[in-house]
Write a protein that holds these residues in place. Sequence first.
Motif, PDB file in Angstrom:
ATOM      1  N   PRO A 168       0.801  -1.211   0.000  1.00  0.00           N
ATOM      2  CA  PRO A 168       0.000   0.000   0.000  1.00  0.00           C
ATOM      3  C   PRO A 168       0.841   1.271   0.000  1.00  0.00           C
ATOM      4  O   PRO A 168       0.373   2.327  -0.370  1.00  0.00           O
ATOM      5  N   TYR A 169       2.118   1.160   0.401  1.00  0.00           N
ATOM      6  CA  TYR A 169       3.035   2.297   0.342  1.00  0.00           C
ATOM      7  C   TYR A 169       4.456   1.770   0.491  1.00  0.00           C
ATOM      8  O   TYR A 169       4.687   0.638   0.920  1.00  0.00           O
ATOM      9  N   ALA A 170       5.411   2.617   0.160  1.00  0.00           N
ATOM     10  CA  ALA A 170       6.823   2.307   0.364  1.00  0.00           C
ATOM     11  C   ALA A 170       7.367   3.267   1.420  1.00  0.00           C
ATOM     12  O   ALA A 170       6.807   4.339   1.654  1.00  0.00           O
ATOM     13  N   ILE A 171       8.457   2.861   2.032  1.00  0.00           N
ATOM     14  CA  ILE A 171       9.135   3.703   3.020  1.00  0.00           C
ATOM     15  C   ILE A 171      10.204   4.507   2.285  1.00  0.00           C
ATOM     16  O   ILE A 171      11.076   3.927   1.629  1.00  0.00           O
ATOM     17  N   PRO A 172      10.153   5.837   2.368  1.00  0.00           N
ATOM     18  CA  PRO A 172      11.213   6.627   1.743  1.00  0.00           C
ATOM     19  C   PRO A 172      12.587   6.259   2.311  1.00  0.00           C
ATOM     20  O   PRO A 172      12.744   6.087   3.527  1.00  0.00           O
ATOM     21  N   ALA A 173      13.556   6.123   1.446  1.00  0.00           N
ATOM     22  CA  ALA A 173      14.897   5.683   1.840  1.00  0.00           C
ATOM     23  C   ALA A 173      15.578   6.645   2.806  1.00  0.00           C
ATOM     24  O   ALA A 173      16.506   6.242   3.515  1.00  0.00           O
ATOM     25  N   ASP A 174      15.135   7.898   2.870  1.00  0.00           N
ATOM     26  CA  ASP A 174      15.765   8.857   3.771  1.00  0.00           C
ATOM     27  C   ASP A 174      14.912   9.177   5.005  1.00  0.00           C
ATOM     28  O   ASP A 174      15.164  10.158   5.696  1.00  0.00           O
ATOM     29  N   ASN A 175      13.899   8.347   5.310  1.00  0.00           N
ATOM     30  CA  ASN A 175      13.177   8.540   6.564  1.00  0.00           C
ATOM     31  C   ASN A 175      14.165   8.383   7.723  1.00  0.00           C
ATOM     32  O   ASN A 175      14.980   7.457   7.727  1.00  0.00           O
ATOM     33  N   PRO A 176      14.102   9.263   8.710  1.00  0.00           N
ATOM     34  CA  PRO A 176      15.137   9.286   9.747  1.00  0.00           C
ATOM     35  C   PRO A 176      15.195   8.062  10.658  1.00  0.00           C
ATOM     36  O   PRO A 176      16.247   7.784  11.223  1.00  0.00           O
ATOM     37  N   LEU A 177      14.104   7.312  10.819  1.00  0.00           N
ATOM     38  CA  LEU A 177      14.121   6.152  11.713  1.00  0.00           C
ATOM     39  C   LEU A 177      14.146   4.832  10.953  1.00  0.00           C
ATOM     40  O   LEU A 177      13.957   3.769  11.548  1.00  0.00           O
ATOM     41  N   LEU A 178      14.403   4.891   9.668  1.00  0.00           N
ATOM     42  CA  LEU A 178      14.349   3.712   8.807  1.00  0.00           C
ATOM     43  C   LEU A 178      15.183   2.554   9.341  1.00  0.00           C
ATOM     44  O   LEU A 178      14.729   1.423   9.382  1.00  0.00           O
ATOM     45  N   ASN A 179      16.380   2.802   9.779  1.00  0.00           N
ATOM     46  CA  ASN A 179      17.277   1.728  10.221  1.00  0.00           C
ATOM     47  C   ASN A 179      17.527   1.720  11.724  1.00  0.00           C
ATOM     48  O   ASN A 179      18.488   1.113  12.187  1.00  0.00           O
ATOM     49  N   ARG A 180      16.641   2.375  12.470  1.00  0.00           N
ATOM     50  CA  ARG A 180      16.794   2.420  13.932  1.00  0.00           C
ATOM     51  C   ARG A 180      16.081   1.211  14.548  1.00  0.00           C
ATOM     52  O   ARG A 180      14.882   1.015  14.327  1.00  0.00           O
ATOM     53  N   ALA A 181      16.791   0.419  15.293  1.00  0.00           N
ATOM     54  CA  ALA A 181      16.217  -0.775  15.928  1.00  0.00           C
ATOM     55  C   ALA A 181      15.034  -0.398  16.816  1.00  0.00           C
ATOM     56  O   ALA A 181      15.107   0.562  17.585  1.00  0.00           O
ATOM     57  N   GLY A 182      13.944  -1.139  16.678  1.00  0.00           N
ATOM     58  CA  GLY A 182      12.761  -0.929  17.499  1.00  0.00           C
ATOM     59  C   GLY A 182      11.866   0.209  17.064  1.00  0.00           C
ATOM     60  O   GLY A 182      10.841   0.454  17.688  1.00  0.00           O
ATOM     61  N   ALA A 183      12.239   0.923  16.030  1.00  0.00           N
ATOM     62  CA  ALA A 183      11.450   2.066  15.561  1.00  0.00           C
ATOM     63  C   ALA A 183      10.654   1.675  14.324  1.00  0.00           C
ATOM     64  O   ALA A 183      11.068   0.806  13.556  1.00  0.00           O
ATOM     65  N   ARG A 184       9.534   2.331  14.139  1.00  0.00           N
ATOM     66  CA  ARG A 184       8.737   2.124  12.936  1.00  0.00           C
ATOM     67  C   ARG A 184       9.348   2.961  11.812  1.00  0.00           C
ATOM     68  O   ARG A 184       9.568   4.172  11.962  1.00  0.00           O
ATOM     69  N   PRO A 185       9.651   2.364  10.674  1.00  0.00           N
ATOM     70  CA  PRO A 185      10.335   3.085   9.598  1.00  0.00           C
ATOM     71  C   PRO A 185       9.483   4.168   8.942  1.00  0.00           C
ATOM     72  O   PRO A 185      10.030   5.061   8.305  1.00  0.00           O
ATOM     73  N   GLU A 186       8.175   4.105   9.102  1.00  0.00           N
ATOM     74  CA  GLU A 186       7.290   5.131   8.540  1.00  0.00           C
ATOM     75  C   GLU A 186       7.450   6.471   9.247  1.00  0.00           C
ATOM     76  O   GLU A 186       7.092   7.515   8.728  1.00  0.00           O
ATOM     77  N   THR A 187       7.980   6.436  10.463  1.00  0.00           N
ATOM     78  CA  THR A 187       8.038   7.625  11.317  1.00  0.00           C
ATOM     79  C   THR A 187       9.041   8.643  10.799  1.00  0.00           C
ATOM     80  O   THR A 187      10.208   8.339  10.584  1.00  0.00           O
ATOM     81  N   TYR A 188       8.546   9.854  10.651  1.00  0.00           N
ATOM     82  CA  TYR A 188       9.383  10.981  10.264  1.00  0.00           C
ATOM     83  C   TYR A 188       9.739  11.815  11.494  1.00  0.00           C
ATOM     84  O   TYR A 188      10.835  12.333  11.605  1.00  0.00           O
ATOM     85  N   ALA A 189       8.773  11.930  12.429  1.00  0.00           N
ATOM     86  CA  ALA A 189       8.995  12.631  13.692  1.00  0.00           C
ATOM     87  C   ALA A 189       8.057  12.015  14.726  1.00  0.00           C
ATOM     88  O   ALA A 189       6.954  11.596  14.382  1.00  0.00           O
ATOM     89  N   TYR A 190       8.488  11.956  15.976  1.00  0.00           N
ATOM     90  CA  TYR A 190       7.621  11.434  17.024  1.00  0.00           C
ATOM     91  C   TYR A 190       7.696  12.340  18.239  1.00  0.00           C
ATOM     92  O   TYR A 190       8.458  13.294  18.272  1.00  0.00           O
TER      93      TYR A 190
END
Length: 176
Positions: free
Chosen positions: A145-167
Amino acid sequence: FVVEQPGVVRIVRDGAVLPQPFLDLRARVAFGGERGLLGLAFHPDYAVNGRVFVHYTARPDGRSVVAEYGVGDDPDRASTEGRVVLEEAQPFANHNGGDLAFGPDGMLYVALGDAGSGGDPLGHGQNPGTLLGSLLRLNVDGAEPYAIPADNPLLNRAGARPETYAYGLRNPRRSS
């Protein structure tokens, strides 16, 4: 285009509201208080592809839903058949967030509240492992239904949702 909380999108043309709604989601939308049809965003290429996105709280459980609808031959009416892009449970009836917008980068930004109650008792706002209490950034053109942008800031952070841009957001109703 006017978004009405009970689940209707209307068109105002030449100072008058058109008699038929552009989109009628009343059968799907749970509304009242802070729930309802919360956001509307037209795809940057809307004139070509007729894609429109909405964010609402759904019946019967109040979960947050982002869905895509299309416009066919009649530009004043969206299809009644949509495609769910994202769903997220909302454990309380308030702090649903709501804004939905395309950024200059062509990505869809979705604002989700921390799911409410007094003082965020479930700790969503400070938890990057949940989508609640966050601003999401999605590429709705990259995959279903969507892709995760390669430059999202939490993309490779363990335990984080890659969709998140800010929390850490309480109840992001609107943004600019």
